[in-house]
Design an enzyme around this catalytic site. Sequence first.
Site, short mmCIF file in Angstrom:
data_model
loop_
_atom_site.label_atom_id
_atom_site.label_comp_id
_atom_site.label_asym_id
_atom_site.label_seq_id
_atom_site.Cartn_x
_atom_site.Cartn_y
_atom_site.Cartn_z
N PHE A 234 0.84 -1.19 0.00
CA PHE A 234 0.00 0.00 0.00
C PHE A 234 0.88 1.25 0.00
O PHE A 234 1.87 1.32 0.72
CB PHE A 234 -0.89 -0.02 1.25
CG PHE A 234 -1.83 1.14 1.38
CD1 PHE A 234 -3.00 1.18 0.65
CD2 PHE A 234 -1.54 2.19 2.23
CE1 PHE A 234 -3.88 2.24 0.77
CE2 PHE A 234 -2.41 3.25 2.37
CZ PHE A 234 -3.58 3.28 1.63
N ASN B 190 -3.24 2.44 10.56
CA ASN B 190 -3.89 2.83 9.30
C ASN B 190 -4.33 1.53 8.63
O ASN B 190 -3.62 0.98 7.80
CB ASN B 190 -2.92 3.61 8.41
CG ASN B 190 -3.59 4.06 7.12
OD1 ASN B 190 -4.80 3.99 6.97
ND2 ASN B 190 -2.79 4.53 6.17
N PRO B 191 -5.52 1.03 9.01
CA PRO B 191 -5.94 -0.30 8.56
C PRO B 191 -6.65 -0.26 7.21
O PRO B 191 -6.96 0.83 6.70
CB PRO B 191 -6.94 -0.69 9.66
CG PRO B 191 -7.61 0.62 9.99
CD PRO B 191 -6.52 1.67 9.89
#
Length: 288
Positions: free
Chosen positions: A92, A194-195
């Site tokens: 990510f 920060n899932p």
Amino acid sequence: MNRQPLRLAIMEATRILTEAGVESPRTDADLIAAHVLGVDRGRLPMVPLVDPPVIEAIGQLVAQRAKRIPLQYLTGWAALGNITVNVGPGVFVPRPETELLLDWGLKFLQGREFPVVVDLCTGSAALALAVAHERPDAVVYAVDVDPQALAWARHNADVHSDAGDTPVRLYSGDIADPTMFAELDGLVDLVLCNPPYVPEGTPVPPEVAEHDPARAVFAEESGLAVIRHAIAAGARLLRPGGGLAIEHDDTHGSAVPALVRARRVLTGVEDHPDFTGRARFVTARRLG
């Protein structure tokens, strides 16, 4: 060899990226040019003329970006706070809005010596490494369940420790596991997360849909599934007076604070906006 104005190349790149629907075409054009030239973006005006191979290299990267390949994949890095991390396929890409969560966490740690910090769903390890960079006295743990993300995190952690930052303690684990970091229960000063939080089925830009790992973006239960585990882990890990900060979807401005308030050991629950004023992350403290 006829040198050409860099300004014209950037104008043409901006036009191509605008037509391709890129969200920030001029910024991306500038950053591509700066990357090719090996200079900071702010120094571009000091490079009025460039050789044809530079124009060609800029054009090749612009053509890739116009296919909506993330800019960070093309340059190989992304920034968070005062650090950069290497990124690419399988991990990510850190977003600018996470800067605000990082800033909150660093302010929370002010006045605490040798704090223990845990970064849940670490991905590239950007948050963990940014904290370790600013707080050399901190003991920073980071965890992720995805092997590809952990490979990037390990690489980034090695780069930063080789550069002199305090090494981050990196682990493979699922934050849904109630025994994860059990030895730290009640000892942690700050939990950051920060899932994955975008509700499944939400339309997202091609950069996200085609390149970010889906498991790092989307979550079940209207985007709340992983956040529930993060809240539970935070409540368990934090020492009395410790702080929790979790990023969430802009549709979660009511739901996530309500989930945090449901944990009786957590108090001082606040929700915070991002740069555009949309609800973006929740913070709380463990009762002391």
